[in-house]
Design a protein around this motif. Sequence first.
Motif, PDB file in Angstrom:
ATOM      1  N   ALA A   1      70.803  55.630  56.529  1.00  0.00           N
ATOM      2  CA  ALA A   1      71.956  55.313  55.677  1.00  0.00           C
ATOM      3  C   ALA A   1      72.167  53.801  55.585  1.00  0.00           C
ATOM      4  O   ALA A   1      72.400  53.261  54.497  1.00  0.00           O
ATOM      5  N   ALA A   2      72.043  53.115  56.722  1.00  0.00           N
ATOM      6  CA  ALA A   2      72.323  51.669  56.739  1.00  0.00           C
ATOM      7  C   ALA A   2      71.276  50.871  55.949  1.00  0.00           C
ATOM      8  O   ALA A   2      71.551  49.771  55.475  1.00  0.00           O
ATOM      9  N   SER A   3      70.077  51.424  55.798  1.00  0.00           N
ATOM     10  CA  SER A   3      69.017  50.677  55.103  1.00  0.00           C
ATOM     11  C   SER A   3      68.916  51.059  53.628  1.00  0.00           C
ATOM     12  O   SER A   3      67.974  50.667  52.942  1.00  0.00           O
ATOM     13  N   GLY A   4      69.861  51.857  53.146  1.00  0.00           N
ATOM     14  CA  GLY A   4      69.856  52.199  51.715  1.00  0.00           C
ATOM     15  C   GLY A   4      69.212  53.545  51.413  1.00  0.00           C
ATOM     16  O   GLY A   4      69.015  53.893  50.246  1.00  0.00           O
ATOM     17  N   GLY A   5      68.879  54.313  52.457  1.00  0.00           N
ATOM     18  CA  GLY A   5      68.326  55.649  52.225  1.00  0.00           C
ATOM     19  C   GLY A   5      69.386  56.521  51.555  1.00  0.00           C
ATOM     20  O   GLY A   5      70.465  56.722  52.114  1.00  0.00           O
ATOM     21  N   SER A   6      69.125  57.005  50.339  1.00  0.00           N
ATOM     22  CA  SER A   6      70.167  57.695  49.582  1.00  0.00           C
ATOM     23  C   SER A   6      69.940  59.196  49.500  1.00  0.00           C
ATOM     24  O   SER A   6      70.884  59.954  49.284  1.00  0.00           O
ATOM     25  N   ARG A   7      68.692  59.626  49.693  1.00  0.00           N
ATOM     26  CA  ARG A   7      68.415  61.047  49.489  1.00  0.00           C
ATOM     27  C   ARG A   7      67.275  61.476  50.402  1.00  0.00           C
ATOM     28  O   ARG A   7      66.262  60.769  50.508  1.00  0.00           O
ATOM     29  N   LEU A   8      67.437  62.612  51.051  1.00  0.00           N
ATOM     30  CA  LEU A   8      66.360  63.163  51.872  1.00  0.00           C
ATOM     31  C   LEU A   8      65.965  64.520  51.305  1.00  0.00           C
ATOM     32  O   LEU A   8      66.815  65.403  51.136  1.00  0.00           O
ATOM     33  N   LEU A   9      64.688  64.661  51.019  1.00  0.00           N
ATOM     34  CA  LEU A   9      64.162  65.908  50.463  1.00  0.00           C
ATOM     35  C   LEU A   9      63.572  66.725  51.607  1.00  0.00           C
ATOM     36  O   LEU A   9      62.685  66.239  52.314  1.00  0.00           O
ATOM     37  N   MET A  10      64.076  67.936  51.782  1.00  0.00           N
ATOM     38  CA  MET A  10      63.630  68.744  52.910  1.00  0.00           C
ATOM     39  C   MET A  10      63.217  70.137  52.453  1.00  0.00           C
ATOM     40  O   MET A  10      63.992  70.833  51.796  1.00  0.00           O
ATOM     41  N   GLY A  11      62.025  70.537  52.794  1.00  0.00           N
ATOM     42  CA  GLY A  11      61.599  71.903  52.545  1.00  0.00           C
ATOM     43  C   GLY A  11      62.226  72.792  53.610  1.00  0.00           C
ATOM     44  O   GLY A  11      61.852  72.716  54.778  1.00  0.00           O
ATOM     45  N   VAL A  12      63.191  73.611  53.197  1.00  0.00           N
ATOM     46  CA  VAL A  12      63.849  74.527  54.140  1.00  0.00           C
ATOM     47  C   VAL A  12      63.133  75.874  54.103  1.00  0.00           C
ATOM     48  O   VAL A  12      63.021  76.566  55.089  1.00  0.00           O
ATOM     49  N   GLU A  13      62.703  76.239  52.942  1.00  0.00           N
ATOM     50  CA  GLU A  13      61.891  77.433  52.646  1.00  0.00           C
ATOM     51  C   GLU A  13      62.678  78.746  52.713  1.00  0.00           C
ATOM     52  O   GLU A  13      62.665  79.501  51.757  1.00  0.00           O
TER      53      GLU A  13
ATOM     54  N   SER B   1      68.527  67.162  49.745  1.00  0.00           N
ATOM     55  CA  SER B   1      67.928  67.899  48.636  1.00  0.00           C
ATOM     56  C   SER B   1      67.027  68.953  49.262  1.00  0.00           C
ATOM     57  O   SER B   1      66.024  68.624  49.893  1.00  0.00           O
ATOM     58  N   TYR B   2      67.426  70.217  49.135  1.00  0.00           N
ATOM     59  CA  TYR B   2      66.778  71.273  49.900  1.00  0.00           C
ATOM     60  C   TYR B   2      65.988  72.201  48.990  1.00  0.00           C
ATOM     61  O   TYR B   2      66.500  72.658  47.974  1.00  0.00           O
ATOM     62  N   THR B   3      64.746  72.462  49.382  1.00  0.00           N
ATOM     63  CA  THR B   3      63.931  73.355  48.570  1.00  0.00           C
ATOM     64  C   THR B   3      63.646  74.645  49.350  1.00  0.00           C
ATOM     65  O   THR B   3      63.523  74.639  50.571  1.00  0.00           O
TER      66      THR B   3
END
Length: 455
Positions: free
Chosen positions: A307-319, A354-356
């Motif tokens: 978050a502190a470095s500008g990470g705005s979105r995490l895409l995670m395969g939840v399945e 962002s969950y797939t």
Amino acid sequence: MSAFLGMPSHRPLVILLYPKVDHEKDYVYFWMPFSLLTLAKPLLDEGLADVVLFDGNQANDAAWSDFLDEHLDRAVCIGVSIMTGGGQIGHALDLVRMAKERPGCPPVVFGGPHVNVLGEQTAAHELVDAVLVGPGQNSMPAFVTALTNNTAWEDVPGLISKRRGELVRGPVNPPRTGIMGQYPWHLLDIERYVRDDPTVAPRTLNYISSQGCVYKCQFCYELTYQRKYSAMAADGLVADIDDLARRFGLNGIKFYDADWFVNLKRAAAFCEGVIEGGLDIRWAASINPNDILKARRAGIPLLKLVAASGGSRLLMGVESGNDRVLRDVVKKEVTRAQILDVARDIAEHGVLGSYTFIVGFPGESDAEVDDTYGLIEELRAFDPTPETRVHLFAPYPGTPLYDDAVRAGFEPPSTLDCWSHFDYYDSQTPWTSDETVRRARAATQMRLRPQEVGT
Ligand code: B12
């Protein structure tokens, strides 16, 4: 003599071709073809060849014809990248046919994800002179050297080629990839790949900083890397991103690594490097839920750094939202409760999750699918509201679940031509009903402008 003084170069020329990928309707996110940038880099760095690159996502068949007029005379080979699905193979064959119809067409060599799993079948096609299985950083320089020195192709790692009706093979091309970063950007018109991505930043570009993955998800193509993982070091990555951002006026980077967080120390050092270097970027990347659990155990404040470095979105395969499917079918090595826990943690850090998900695994029951939709509901209660995307299970050649799918009645294409128009966005498995398809589409909710769909 180089082209530097206005004189023509005497180096051989390699044509690299990235055929068009047919997107879902209104799909906006096609990106720079790293598949080919990674091949071009060693060819150029080692002074083996000049390289020109054609991206079928940016230019049409008429432009390919003009491109051939301009370059084919000088070319020693055409290297073509293909993945399974998205119609890319069909476009590849159309473009290669156009080249082969011309006099003096040099050998055409295929590589890429589809070749990495179905090398022999690809090599058997009449328009294909050779395939190179595995990372092209290793094999392409050897292939071009064999062509220019007129030596045997059989010494080229990963080679499969036809000779007098028989398939000829080179030595094994190991799955570790080596050289990455500082790609030859001049081969592309970068501005045409900059995207206004609402989940990252108005001037976002894609980037690949690693290859391979260490997890064992049973549906995933990355298993072909045999869990051999290669990644750029954090300092080189920060420097390359900084350079790109300055050169092209970027304020967003979307990492398309299979799992950007495999090496947690690298991930943390990248975040620290971005903060310390004062890079004014936002970024997005893919993550496995286990990475977050491992970071906790190692005492690394991962999400805080993201978050502190500008990470705005995490895409995670939840399945899946069902523990049996997660454990026995996917081998996700994580439980539903742990998924909810890490997703809550992501939201609490103000990062967009962002969950797939995948529905329609062989042998999956309706009740198990309901568990997945139930989990989606629970996740969507978090703030910021996560994106959710539901895919239909697609059997990818070379994966354990592909074999299960075949046993359950899936009939795979048996030739390269048959794979040409294979589309994973239509249901390909006989046990998947129209209702399953409709429900999956309805549960796909992305934070994009209306009518746009992306990953
Ligand atoms: C970006 C991307 C896309 C882009 C398209 C590419 C672009 N430029 O715009 C988009 C988002 C459009 C896309 C779409 C799809 N994609 Co996609 N995509 C990727 C992704 C995330 C990165 C590709 C990349 O740049 N990789 C980095 C490069 C360096 O790796 P590489 O391509 O494997 O190349 C190496 C080797 O394969 C080899 N090589 C490659 N080409 C060549 C050529 C020659 C001549 C040689 C010698 C060697 C060689 O050398 C390279 C260096 O080591 C990969 C996953 C990943 N991280 O790789 C998936 C991936 C390629 N996609 C995949 C798939 C299946 C799809 C889809 C068809 C289906 C889907 N559901 O996603 C869709 C189609 C969309 C549709 N119908 O709407 C699969 C392919 C699996 C397979 N068996 O082919 C992958 C691997 C994801 C996965 N793990 O399942 N994709």
